[in-house]
Enzyme design. Structure first.
Site, short mmCIF file in Angstrom:
data_model
loop_
_atom_site.label_atom_id
_atom_site.label_comp_id
_atom_site.label_asym_id
_atom_site.label_seq_id
_atom_site.Cartn_x
_atom_site.Cartn_y
_atom_site.Cartn_z
N TRP A 12 0.85 -1.20 0.00
CA TRP A 12 0.00 0.00 0.00
C TRP A 12 0.88 1.24 0.00
O TRP A 12 1.88 1.29 0.72
CB TRP A 12 -0.86 -0.02 1.27
N ASN A 23 0.51 5.72 0.22
CA ASN A 23 -0.27 6.95 0.13
C ASN A 23 0.68 8.13 -0.11
O ASN A 23 1.44 8.07 -1.08
CB ASN A 23 -1.30 7.11 1.26
N ASP A 24 0.65 9.16 0.70
CA ASP A 24 1.27 10.44 0.35
C ASP A 24 2.72 10.37 -0.17
O ASP A 24 3.54 9.65 0.40
CB ASP A 24 1.36 11.34 1.59
N ARG A 67 0.64 17.11 12.57
CA ARG A 67 1.54 16.31 11.72
C ARG A 67 1.86 16.93 10.36
O ARG A 67 1.33 17.95 9.97
CB ARG A 67 0.92 14.93 11.48
N ASP A 68 2.73 16.22 9.63
CA ASP A 68 3.08 16.46 8.24
C ASP A 68 3.93 17.72 8.04
O ASP A 68 3.55 18.63 7.30
CB ASP A 68 1.82 16.51 7.34
N GLU A 95 -4.50 18.39 6.57
CA GLU A 95 -3.38 17.45 6.42
C GLU A 95 -2.40 17.95 5.36
O GLU A 95 -2.77 18.64 4.41
CB GLU A 95 -3.90 16.07 6.04
N TRP A 102 -8.98 8.65 0.88
CA TRP A 102 -9.37 7.91 2.08
C TRP A 102 -10.85 7.58 2.00
O TRP A 102 -11.63 8.30 1.38
CB TRP A 102 -9.10 8.74 3.34
C1 FRU Z 1 -2.58 12.07 4.66
C2 FRU Z 1 -2.17 11.39 5.94
C3 FRU Z 1 -1.20 12.26 6.71
C4 FRU Z 1 -0.43 11.27 7.53
C5 FRU Z 1 -0.34 10.09 6.60
C6 FRU Z 1 -0.36 8.75 7.29
O1 FRU Z 1 -2.97 11.21 3.65
O2 FRU Z 1 -3.30 11.06 6.72
O3 FRU Z 1 -1.81 13.28 7.48
O4 FRU Z 1 0.83 11.75 7.90
O5 FRU Z 1 -1.44 10.19 5.72
O6 FRU Z 1 -0.11 7.73 6.39
#
Ligand code: FRU
Length: 458
Positions: free
Chosen positions: A25, A27-28, A150-151, A204, A280
């Site tokens: 998987w 994501n970002d 975060r981030d 985010e 999501w």
């Molecule tokens: C965004 C997010 C971020 C977090 C990450 C976790 O897609 O929710 O805020 O750091 O993914 O995988």
């Protein structure tokens, strides 16, 4: 450049030039940077399954931002501050300082059952092996902010380091700003942007960068009241006062699948942006992730896009290296007509180029079918391109056309990843389209719209 990465990735739904992981998987996109002559791409990664779980940072490098070579996993959650099933090494960014590559990321953990998100550093001198900073974390949550914190997106401005961080106070989304002289000790500067309940409870993956004399803020709002997935604001910034004054605001992309973009500067100083091309399940249109899980992978990243400001808006086009991918002998493209459709096999990729003048489309509207379940309609009366995708309980998305010009659109069909660039980047649409048939015939019912097809090859 070793392009074996592409060959290691099989499956009819696999894109050729959109980044996917070999398995698992993603994501970002994280930590995008041009470092020591190579583009580095890190990404949120679960190498053990096709669902989100305990996050690692995957890593790949490239010389053209299209062909990526896998590198060893850069960050694995090993420390107490990031090590639990719901936690891990969450999103963050990268910067070069004194020749060393630094990653700043969110360590997410549950301590005594409570979410604890702190910002941590890791570094590397070879761009391959990363060491976590022994004095982590470098930023802890201020007492007035809620636990989702975060981030970090780091940048340097006028000799000083800054990072924006996404969070919220009492359920209202905020972007916080911190500053540092050395990236190890950080000072809280203030709230750079406040949702004021217009953009959702949590912002985010904020990014903040200059283009010419303006500053651009992007973020991905959680539960935005107007169902936006990712927005940008353009305005003026006063760092002394930590005051950002936005003048314009819009979606960063008009499609179904565009989230958590991150930008960086390419080797020529151009601003390039890459986003996660998925969503999501809590998001609008978030019913499903599609069938790629059957091929052992889930999640793709958009093509890298060069972003510019034009007439006060953000515009985006694929990075220019994409031109090198057109099949040489077919560079001129095949002109498609009703009597001469273009057939694309499911495991092949192509770019369809459309051009037309408003006055040539007598009915004011024309459509191009993109596989059995999607279509792109140009509605010159309302001034919009309308993308419709009937699978997965989705629907339609509107993307405005530029006024008063000869219109052009590029539709990049790459496995299940479809990206549409309208009127030279005026609007963009990113969407996964999961085709069912082994091949598809594109045709155009209007003689006045010229459509050309070019096959993309490695
Ligand atoms: C965004 C997010 C971020 C977090 C990450 C976790 O897609 O929710 O805020 O750091 O993914 O995988």
């Amino acid at each position: 450049m070793n392009t074996s990465i592409l060959k290691d990735r099989s499956g009819a739904l696999r894109p050729l030039i959109h980044f996917t992981s070999q398995k698992g998987w993603i994501n970002d996109p994280n930590g995008l940077i041009y470092y020591k002559g190579k583009y580095h791409l890190f990404y949120q990664f679960n190498p053990y399954g096709t669902k989100w779980d305990k996050m690692h940072w995957g890593h790949a490098v490239s010389s053209d931002m299209l062909h990526w070579r896998d590198m060893p996993i850069a960050l694995t959650p090993t420390e107490n501050y990031e090590n639990d099933q719901e936690g891990g090494c969450f999103s963050g960014s990268a910067i070069e300082k004194d020749g060393r590559l630094y990653l700043i990321y969110t360590a997410s953990a549950h301590i005594d059952g409570k979410l604890e998100q702190t910002q941590c550093l890791a570094y590397s001198d070879d761009g391959v092996n990363f060491v976590k900073y022994e004095k982590n974390p470098v930023i802890t949550r201020p007492s007035f902010a809620d636990p989702d914190f975060r981030d970090p997106k780091i940048f340097k401005h006028e000799g000083k380091y800054y990072t924006v961080i996404g969070g919220n106070i009492e359920g209202d989304g905020k972007v916080f700003l911190y500053s540092s002289d050395d990236i190890f000790s950080w000072k809280y500067e203030g709230i750079l942007f406040s949702s004021e309940h217009r953009h959702g409870w949590m912002l985010e993956c904020p990014d903040f960068f200059p283009i010419e004399d303006k500053w651009v803020l992007t973020f991905s709002p959680m539960s935005s009241p107007d169902r936006k997935k990712c927005v940008y604001l353009i305005g003026d910034m006063d760092f002394e006062k930590c005051s950002f004054t936005p003048e314009y605001y819009d979606d960063a992309d008009k499609g179904f699948d565009y989230y958590a973009p991150q930008s960086f500067q390419d080797e020529n100083g151009r601003r390039v942006m890459i986003a996660w091309m998925n969503r999501w399940l809590w998001m609008p249109y978030g019913e499903d992730w599609g069938p790629t899980e059957n091929e052992g992978w889930r999640g793709a990243l958009t093509l890298p896009r060069t972003v510019t400001i034009r007439d006060g808006r953000l515009e985006a086009m694929p990075v220019s290296t994409i031109h090198s991918l057109y099949t040489r002998k077919k560079t001129e493209g095949i002109t498609i007509s009703e009597s001469k459709p273009f057939t694309l096999k499911r495991d092949k990729s192509c770019i369809l180029g459309i051009s037309y003048n408003d006055e040539d489309i007598e009915s004011g509207v024309f459509s191009i079918r993109l596989f059995e379940n999607a279509a792109l309609t140009f509605d010159l009366v309302s001034g919009n391109a309308i993308f419709s995708y009937t699978a997965d309980g989705k629907g339609i998305m509107l993307a405005p056309l530029r006024k008063g010009i000869k219109h052009e659109a590029a539709i990049i069909v790459d496995g299940s990843a479809v990206e549409i660039f309208i009127d030279d980047g005026f609007s963009t649409i990113s969407a996964n389209v999961f085709r069912e048939y082994d091949s598809f015939e594109f045709s155009v019912p209007y003689k006045t719209a010229i459509i050309q097809a070019v096959t993309i090859e490695e």
